[in-house]
Enzyme design. Structure first.
Site, mmCIF file in Angstrom:
data_model
loop_
_atom_site.group_PDB
_atom_site.id
_atom_site.type_symbol
_atom_site.label_atom_id
_atom_site.label_comp_id
_atom_site.label_asym_id
_atom_site.label_seq_id
_atom_site.Cartn_x
_atom_site.Cartn_y
_atom_site.Cartn_z
ATOM 1 C CE LYS A 147 -3.870 1.879 2.749
ATOM 2 N NZ LYS A 147 -4.767 1.586 3.889
ATOM 3 C CB SER A 222 -7.760 3.643 2.671
ATOM 4 O OG SER A 222 -7.034 3.026 3.724
ATOM 5 C CB SER A 246 -8.387 0.599 5.507
ATOM 6 O OG SER A 246 -9.089 1.791 5.729
#
Length: 537
Positions: A147, A222, A246
């Protein structure tokens, strides 16, 4: 009374959502219209284009070394088998990295999931080739995606914010260092939602990431870039972070597995955040993968003395194989609804299906109800994320009455644990959040994510496992969905999940703090039972 209920729902759901919207809008305007920040965005987009060209060039160089390479058999290998073949030199490091470089670029072209290419992967590959077999780690030669927020030396960790551009990390974060020491090869960084406080996946720098199974839907957030890349086979193992679902939302939206661990069991050093200093609802790291065994292998590699040496604030708690491999019957609590957001028909059906399979397999399955959900969401969860009305995000001011907030969270955690203990539960089964929402809808129904965010508030380990897909019957039943408050928030939820036949549906598996191995063991049990049901007799 119905009018009072409607008003209550508006106050409890709409105000925090509106507050979050104002904060995010304010943050967007603040950073978007600042001239220096504005000028950084085109340069960042150009850097990404150049990085992807270098990625393609490396793939071509590796391809020239093995012109007969067929990536399909490599890409179909589960992580455990891939590692076995790499350790035994049955596959070359070059062939595996080349296969995933090529596939990741294909996926990116379809869904816009990559933010950067980690050029140093080529140098790392050469260093791994020099190792003796006895020096090879648990993830030897495995290409891994990260990420955006994971610090990699020389690369930005943007959180989707222009103000964080052109501030490359001075060194790798602790988790990245441990992964590399275990032989993994980080090769790309993936897209996120702006500020990380949304379960959509869009930001002004890199744009919107789409769900590869339905391009009108979001990949979730996210950690949405991770979910999308994994779903299409462009990565076999990825690292995300989780503040309110997330990791778990992108995994469930995209049909992957993912787990958020207890806060502070994995190092957070070298993991960027738009707002630092939260204690009541902490952001935690965790892996996403195709299956539960891959998650377990990743945690075996990370939960090492090496991580503790690099970050002594993390306790040295090695992975407990005896808990993960146990086959004793479990005592499992379950609920189909949190009594706050009415689940979609497919969410409720997934829990019913899973609880029945578990009961038939000899486990005890006991009904459970979440205590005081509205209070937990509005006063504790939202209050902890935005304890200062968003001032820290916008002005970096100190929250008022923060100690009282922390005390209230601790009291609720003890209330929840007491209820858990009164039923003598081992683990808990709940809905995840399914199916994938249309792009733009997460902001309209932020409260629905509390099916997952509750366990960030409680700081319990929680993971998701796909168990079914949306059926035509689910879609028919959705037409009669009204929600518990029958207001426009419930209407937006119905709109968000419609048109989803064939999309994956997951369940959530939860354990008490520091019981990641038990959580994974429960997830594995669910995965195994679902797979055996799907296989022809």
């Amino acid at each position: 009374m119905p009018g009072v209920i409607w008003l209550s729902h508006s106050l409890v759901v709409l105000l925090p959502v509106a507050l979050l919207g104002v904060v995010l809008l304010g943050a967007t305007m603040l950073f978007w219209w600042q001239a220096p920040a504005w000028s950084k965005i085109p340069r960042a987009q150009k850097r990404r284009e150049e990085a992807l060209r270098r990625m393609a060039a490396l793939a071509e160089r590796l391809r020239q070394q093995e012109p007969e390479l067929d990536p399909k058999p490599i890409l179909e290998l589960p992580l455990e088998k891939l590692v076995q073949k790499l350790l035994a030199d049955e596959l070359s490091l070059e062939s595996v990295l080349c296969s995933y470089l090529e596939e990741a670029m294909k996926v990116h072209q379809e869904v816009n999931c990559l933010t950067d290419f980690l050029d140093e992967c080529e140098e790392q590959l050469q260093a791994l080739k020099k190792l003796k077999k006895s020096e090879r780690g648990l993830l030897y030669g495995v290409p891994i995606s990260l990420k955006d927020v994971y610090d990699c030396m020389g690369h930005d960790s943007t959180c989707g914010l222009a103000q964080f551009l052109e501030k490359p990390a001075a060194k790798d974060g602790v988790i990245v260092k441990v992964l590399k020491a275990q032989g993994a090869i980080p090769f790309v960084k993936t897209n996120i939602s702006q500020t990380l406080l949304s379960f959509d996946c869009s930001n002004p720098i890199y744009g919107q990431t789409l769900n590869p199974q339905n391009l009108k839907k979001t990949s979730g957030g996210s950690s949405g870039g991770e979910g999308a890349l994994l779903a299409k086979g462009g990565s076999i193992l990825g690292m995300g972070t989780d503040t309110g679902g997330s990791i778990r939302i992108p995994a469930s939206f995209c049909g992957a597995c993912g787990i958020r661990v207890t806060g502070y069991r994995l190092s957070n050093s070298g993991v960027a955040s738009a707002v630092k200093g939260r204690k009541a609802v902490v952001t935690v790291a965790g892996p996403l993968a195709w299956d539960v065994e891959s998650l377990a292998l990743c945690l075996r590699a990370l939960l090492s003395e090496h991580m503790h040496r690099l970050d002594p604030t993390v306790p040295f708690l090695p992975f407990r194989e005896e808990v993960y491999s146990s086959n004793r019957p479990l005592r499992i609590g379950y609920y189909e609804s949190d009594g706050f957001t009415q689940p979609s028909p497919s969410m409720a059906r997934a829990v019913k299906l899973t609880s029945r399979l578990l009961r038939d397999a000899g486990h005890q399955v006991i009904p459970f109800s979440v205590p005081r959900t509205e209070y937990a969401f509005f006063h504790l969860y939202t209050g902890s994320l935005l304890a200062d009305g968003g001032a820290s995000l916008l002005e970096k001011l100190t929250p008022k009455k923060l100690w009282e907030q922390h005390t209230a969270v601790e009291e609720y955690q003890q209330e929840f644990i007491a209820k858990w203990r009164s039923l003598d539960l081992d683990v808990l089964l709940s809905p995840a959040l399914d199916p994938a929402f249309y792009v733009g809808y997460p902001a309209k129904v932020q409260a629905s994510s509390f099916y997952l965010g509750l366990y960030n508030l409680l700081n319990f380990p929680a993971g998701v496992v796909p168990v079914t897909t949306v059926t035509p019957q689910d879609e028919k039943e959705l037409a009669f969905y009204r929600g518990y408050y029958r207001d426009h928030v419930d209407k937006s939820f119905q709109e968000a999940v419609r048109g989803s036949v064939g999309l994956p549906v997951a369940v959530q598996c939860i354990a008490l703090p520091w019981e990641e191995e038990l959580c994974l063991r429960f997830m594995k049990e669910v995965e195994t039972l679902v797979k055996s049901k799907m296989e022809p007799k």
